[in-house]
Design a protein around this motif. Structure first.
Motif, PDB file in Angstrom:
ATOM      1  N   SER A   1      42.965  50.685  -2.949  1.00 14.57           N
ATOM      2  CA  SER A   1      44.146  50.180  -2.252  1.00 14.57           C
ATOM      3  C   SER A   1      44.961  51.370  -1.775  1.00 14.57           C
ATOM      4  N   GLU A   2      45.665  51.153  -0.680  1.00 17.55           N
ATOM      5  CA  GLU A   2      46.429  52.253  -0.095  1.00 17.55           C
ATOM      6  C   GLU A   2      47.477  52.770  -1.070  1.00 17.55           C
ATOM      7  N   LYS A   3      48.100  51.839  -1.776  1.00 10.48           N
ATOM      8  CA  LYS A   3      49.088  52.206  -2.782  1.00 10.48           C
ATOM      9  C   LYS A   3      48.480  51.960  -4.158  1.00 10.48           C
ATOM     10  N   PRO A   4      48.319  52.992  -4.971  1.00 13.26           N
ATOM     11  CA  PRO A   4      47.697  52.824  -6.287  1.00 13.26           C
ATOM     12  C   PRO A   4      48.401  51.739  -7.112  1.00 13.26           C
ATOM     13  N   GLY A   5      47.602  50.852  -7.692  1.00 15.53           N
ATOM     14  CA  GLY A   5      48.175  49.797  -8.532  1.00 15.53           C
ATOM     15  C   GLY A   5      48.684  48.597  -7.776  1.00 15.53           C
ATOM     16  N   ALA A   6      48.547  48.578  -6.450  1.00 15.49           N
ATOM     17  CA  ALA A   6      49.031  47.446  -5.662  1.00 15.49           C
ATOM     18  C   ALA A   6      48.295  46.168  -6.053  1.00 15.49           C
ATOM     19  N   LEU A   7      49.006  45.042  -6.023  1.00 16.71           N
ATOM     20  CA  LEU A   7      48.457  43.755  -6.436  1.00 16.71           C
ATOM     21  C   LEU A   7      48.168  42.874  -5.231  1.00 16.71           C
ATOM     22  N   LEU A   8      47.031  42.186  -5.275  1.00 12.36           N
ATOM     23  CA  LEU A   8      46.673  41.203  -4.251  1.00 12.36           C
ATOM     24  C   LEU A   8      46.717  39.831  -4.911  1.00 12.36           C
ATOM     25  N   SER A   9      47.594  38.971  -4.427  1.00 14.70           N
ATOM     26  CA  SER A   9      47.787  37.662  -5.040  1.00 14.70           C
ATOM     27  C   SER A   9      46.639  36.713  -4.712  1.00 14.70           C
ATOM     28  N   MET A  10      46.221  35.930  -5.710  1.00 14.93           N
ATOM     29  CA  MET A  10      45.158  34.948  -5.528  1.00 14.93           C
ATOM     30  C   MET A  10      45.781  33.556  -5.418  1.00 14.93           C
ATOM     31  N   ASN A  11      46.459  33.285  -4.309  1.00 22.49           N
ATOM     32  CA  ASN A  11      47.104  31.991  -4.147  1.00 22.49           C
ATOM     33  C   ASN A  11      46.134  30.945  -3.593  1.00 22.49           C
ATOM     34  N   ASN A  12      46.590  29.713  -3.479  1.00 27.69           N
ATOM     35  CA  ASN A  12      45.726  28.607  -3.069  1.00 27.69           C
ATOM     36  C   ASN A  12      45.194  28.737  -1.644  1.00 27.69           C
ATOM     37  N   TYR A  13      45.856  29.551  -0.823  1.00 26.00           N
ATOM     38  CA  TYR A  13      45.413  29.721   0.559  1.00 26.00           C
ATOM     39  C   TYR A  13      44.542  30.956   0.738  1.00 26.00           C
ATOM     40  N   ARG A  14      44.247  31.665  -0.340  1.00 23.29           N
ATOM     41  CA  ARG A  14      43.355  32.821  -0.242  1.00 23.29           C
ATOM     42  C   ARG A  14      41.942  32.364   0.114  1.00 23.29           C
ATOM     43  N   PHE A  15      41.516  31.258  -0.521  1.00 24.28           N
ATOM     44  CA  PHE A  15      40.220  30.648  -0.210  1.00 24.28           C
ATOM     45  C   PHE A  15      40.487  29.279   0.399  1.00 24.28           C
ATOM     46  N   GLU A  16      39.776  28.954   1.457  1.00 32.28           N
ATOM     47  CA  GLU A  16      39.904  27.640   2.081  1.00 32.28           C
ATOM     48  C   GLU A  16      38.519  27.062   2.354  1.00 32.28           C
ATOM     49  N   TYR A  17      38.410  25.750   2.182  1.00 31.82           N
ATOM     50  CA  TYR A  17      37.160  25.049   2.457  1.00 31.82           C
ATOM     51  C   TYR A  17      37.213  24.519   3.882  1.00 31.82           C
ATOM     52  N   ILE A  18      36.122  24.711   4.643  1.00 36.29           N
ATOM     53  CA  ILE A  18      36.047  24.215   6.012  1.00 36.29           C
ATOM     54  C   ILE A  18      35.024  23.087   6.058  1.00 36.29           C
ATOM     55  N   ASP A  19      35.497  21.887   6.374  1.00 34.96           N
ATOM     56  CA  ASP A  19      34.636  20.712   6.434  1.00 34.96           C
ATOM     57  C   ASP A  19      33.589  20.900   7.533  1.00 34.96           C
ATOM     58  N   SER A  20      32.323  20.664   7.194  1.00 32.27           N
ATOM     59  CA  SER A  20      31.242  20.871   8.161  1.00 32.27           C
ATOM     60  C   SER A  20      31.249  19.850   9.295  1.00 32.27           C
ATOM     61  N   VAL A  21      31.960  18.719   9.091  1.00 36.15           N
ATOM     62  CA  VAL A  21      32.002  17.666  10.110  1.00 36.15           C
ATOM     63  C   VAL A  21      33.276  17.744  10.936  1.00 36.15           C
ATOM     64  N   THR A  22      34.414  17.735  10.251  1.00 33.38           N
ATOM     65  CA  THR A  22      35.698  17.705  10.964  1.00 33.38           C
ATOM     66  C   THR A  22      36.245  19.094  11.257  1.00 33.38           C
TER      67      THR A  22
ATOM     68  N   ILE B 263      37.325  17.403  -1.570  1.00 33.24           N
ATOM     69  CA  ILE B 263      36.861  17.162  -0.202  1.00 33.24           C
ATOM     70  C   ILE B 263      36.238  15.780  -0.088  1.00 33.24           C
ATOM     71  N   PRO B 264      36.096  15.241   1.139  1.00 36.07           N
ATOM     72  CA  PRO B 264      35.448  13.937   1.319  1.00 36.07           C
ATOM     73  C   PRO B 264      33.992  13.976   0.859  1.00 36.07           C
ATOM     74  N   GLU B 265      33.536  12.905   0.235  1.00 33.88           N
ATOM     75  CA  GLU B 265      32.151  12.835  -0.224  1.00 33.88           C
ATOM     76  C   GLU B 265      31.191  12.943   0.961  1.00 33.88           C
ATOM     77  N   GLY B 266      30.089  13.609   0.733  1.00 35.82           N
ATOM     78  CA  GLY B 266      29.099  13.773   1.790  1.00 35.82           C
ATOM     79  C   GLY B 266      29.332  14.972   2.669  1.00 35.82           C
ATOM     80  N   HIS B 267      30.450  15.667   2.455  1.00 34.93           N
ATOM     81  CA  HIS B 267      30.778  16.834   3.281  1.00 34.93           C
ATOM     82  C   HIS B 267      30.688  18.130   2.471  1.00 34.93           C
ATOM     83  N   GLU B 268      29.890  18.114   1.409  1.00 33.72           N
ATOM     84  CA  GLU B 268      29.855  19.256   0.497  1.00 33.72           C
ATOM     85  C   GLU B 268      29.053  20.443   1.021  1.00 33.72           C
ATOM     86  N   SER B 269      28.547  20.361   2.228  1.00 36.52           N
ATOM     87  CA  SER B 269      27.737  21.449   2.775  1.00 36.52           C
ATOM     88  C   SER B 269      28.527  22.343   3.728  1.00 36.52           C
ATOM     89  N   GLY B 270      29.824  22.389   3.528  1.00 39.06           N
ATOM     90  CA  GLY B 270      30.665  23.186   4.401  1.00 39.06           C
ATOM     91  C   GLY B 270      30.693  24.657   4.032  1.00 39.06           C
TER      92      GLY B 270
END
Length: 231
Positions: A154-175, A205-212
């Motif tokens: 990291s550019e600044k030693p000891g800097a923290l990167l937050s793992m909030n709910n928007y860090r990872f997002e699921y993208i529906d393969s259909v919609t 997620i909606p059932e049947g859309h687990e292949s996103g």
């Protein structure tokens, strides 16, 4: 003329010629080409060692070069394995493989690696919750991925990167709709050098859309992201 004087004069002249040749050899520049394309800058050969402008060459190869003076680190990423051009929707990261990424956030730069160790869906996902989570609502399903994320520099030693709910997002393969994770509480965990994140990231997620796809990105950047296949 004194013989010693003649010899001395010859040696002096010879030394000057040698010095001139050495200086000329040390300062003569060579043009640079990367994959056949000329780039700015030049290379020099000094005492048999070739010196090139590293940043120019790396960027000419579409790589990523970062100097982090506060942590005394120089980070180089090949563009084909970094976040912004390696693992895309058409070429996603698969379970068991590792990707390297660069991420800018809060006026800091992070270089890291991420891999998917395991995927769990439906009823199997409830076992991960140790039966503390209620069954998914009708028409929906849980999808969990176990992620191993390390900050390598990291550019600044000891800097923290937050793992909030928007860090990872699921993208529906259909919609193509994006759904943030629900796994992280209000006071989200953080990662830093020597303090990795190794845990589950969950989605409803909606059932049947687990292949996103799952995308990893900065909270303020939804275009540049690392894509991961749900398997």
């Amino acid at each position: 003329m004194n013989k010693k004087l003649v010899i001395s004069s010859f040696l002096i002249m010879f030394s000057v010629v040698c010095l001139s040749i050495t200086v000329y050899a040390a300062t003569t520049g060579f043009s640079l080409r990367v994959n056949g394309i000329a780039i700015k800058g030049e290379a020099k050969v000094i005492d048999g060692v070739t010196y090139v402008p590293l940043r120019t060459v790396i960027e000419g190869m579409e790589g990523s070069y970062h100097v982090m003076p506060e942590s005394n680190t120089i980070s180089i990423l090949r563009r084909d394995i970094s976040m912004y051009g390696g693992y895309t929707e058409s070429n996603p990261l698969h379970s068991g493989s590792k990707a390297y990424f660069e991420m800018n956030e809060n006026f800091n730069k992070f270089i890291g690696s991420v891999s998917i160790e395991e995927t769990s869906k439906g009823k199997d996902a409830l076992k991960v919750f140790q039966e503390k989570k209620e069954p998914a609502p009708s028409g929906y399903s849980y999808v969990l991925i176990k992620v191993n994320l390390h900050i390598l520099a990291s550019e600044k030693p000891g800097a923290l990167l937050s793992m909030n709910n928007y860090r990872f997002e699921y993208i529906d393969s259909v919609t193509l709709k994006r759904t943030p994770s629900f796994m992280f509480p209000k006071y989200s965990p953080s990662v830093s050098e020597g303090k990795p994140f190794n845990g589950w990231v969950g989605f409803l997620i909606p059932e049947g859309h687990e292949s996103g796809m799952i995308v990893l990105s900065s909270t303020d950047d939804r275009q540049n992201a690392l894509w991961m296949k749900v398997e």
